[in-house]
Design a protein around this motif. Structure first.
Motif, mmCIF file in Angstrom:
data_model
loop_
_atom_site.group_PDB
_atom_site.id
_atom_site.type_symbol
_atom_site.label_atom_id
_atom_site.label_comp_id
_atom_site.label_asym_id
_atom_site.label_seq_id
_atom_site.Cartn_x
_atom_site.Cartn_y
_atom_site.Cartn_z
ATOM 1 N N SER A 112 3.121 6.185 9.894
ATOM 2 C CA SER A 112 1.670 5.969 9.817
ATOM 3 C C SER A 112 1.344 4.484 9.728
ATOM 4 O O SER A 112 0.333 4.036 10.275
ATOM 5 N N HIS A 117 -2.385 3.804 11.318
ATOM 6 C CA HIS A 117 -3.187 4.786 10.588
ATOM 7 C C HIS A 117 -3.149 4.450 9.093
ATOM 8 O O HIS A 117 -2.455 5.087 8.303
ATOM 9 N N ALA A 118 -3.928 3.440 8.732
ATOM 10 C CA ALA A 118 -3.920 2.936 7.358
ATOM 11 C C ALA A 118 -4.377 4.000 6.358
ATOM 12 O O ALA A 118 -3.833 4.090 5.251
ATOM 13 N N SER A 119 -5.350 4.815 6.738
ATOM 14 C CA SER A 119 -5.826 5.837 5.805
ATOM 15 C C SER A 119 -4.745 6.900 5.565
ATOM 16 O O SER A 119 -4.584 7.381 4.441
ATOM 17 N N ALA A 120 -3.997 7.255 6.606
ATOM 18 C CA ALA A 120 -2.895 8.207 6.440
ATOM 19 C C ALA A 120 -1.796 7.601 5.578
ATOM 20 O O ALA A 120 -1.238 8.270 4.703
ATOM 21 N N SER A 122 -2.147 5.315 3.266
ATOM 22 C CA SER A 122 -2.646 5.304 1.885
ATOM 23 C C SER A 122 -2.561 6.686 1.265
ATOM 24 O O SER A 122 -2.151 6.841 0.107
ATOM 25 N N GLY A 123 -2.934 7.687 2.028
ATOM 26 C CA GLY A 123 -2.875 9.068 1.527
ATOM 27 C C GLY A 123 -1.466 9.509 1.212
ATOM 28 O O GLY A 123 -1.213 10.150 0.178
#
Length: 190
Positions: A112, A117-120, A122-123
């Motif tokens: 990621s 895909h920074a939000s992925a 982080s998640g």
């Protein structure tokens, strides 16, 4: 007092020779991972360095450090798993599952991160931290798996720092918060 389990069905701990044979595999796997990684980087433009917090004004850490960091983590994981396996025959399987699960988390986080895909990312990282509240992610197998999964993208040092933060959270949860809550519940019931 006699045991309720007949002697033939009691689980026997691994023999000392089996434990001794398991110890070298962690560092060997680690050296193989580092050798492949550094060899690929060397032939594709040179061995990379990564800045702390991805900021150019902060110091950078060379991937050459992986030659030290990852084998040490592999040795710690092998030693820890072997000690537990000597006492419980199912511990070796749990240690391998812990390594494999953490490896998958590290690979998913790396993928990621690479794909933007920074939000992925982080998640996944936050989910890994939350898992440390339930699972003993402070154990060396988890740390070794996580760092191994991320070493091809970020080297070994930065993932080790991130894993250390997660391990610290897991230690606090398992050795301070859980016993404190259990003590509080016992006194509330009394």
């Amino acid at each position: 007092m006699t045991s309720l389990i007949p002697p033939a069905t009691k689980e026997q701990p691994m023999s000392k020779s089996t434990i001794t044979r398991l110890l070298p595999y962690g560092p060997v796997v680690a050296l193989l991972i580092v050798a492949v990684h550094l060899g690929w980087e060397h032939t594709h433009g040179g061995v990379r360095s990564h800045h702390l917090l991805a900021r150019a004004d902060l110091p950078s850490v060379s991937n050459w450090w992986g030659l030290l960091v990852l084998p040490v983590l592999g040795w710690l994981a092998s030693r820890s798993a072997s000690r537990r396996a000597a006492l419980d025959s199912r511990a070796a399987a749990r240690s391998m599952a812990a390594f494999a699960g953490a490896l998958l988390v590290g690979v998913a986080l790396s993928a990621s991160f690479i794909t933007g895909h920074a939000s992925a990312a982080s998640g996944i990282f936050l989910a890994a931290l939350a898992a440390g509240l339930v699972l003993p992610t402070y154990r060396a197998e988890y740390i070794f798996g996580f760092v191994s999964g991320m070493s091809f993208v970020l080297g070994s040092v930065l993932p080790t720092i991130a894993a250390s933060i997660g391990a610290a959270i897991s230690v606090v949860a398992h050795f301070l918060v859980r016993p404190g809550l259990a003590r509080l519940l016992r006194t509330a019931r009394a």
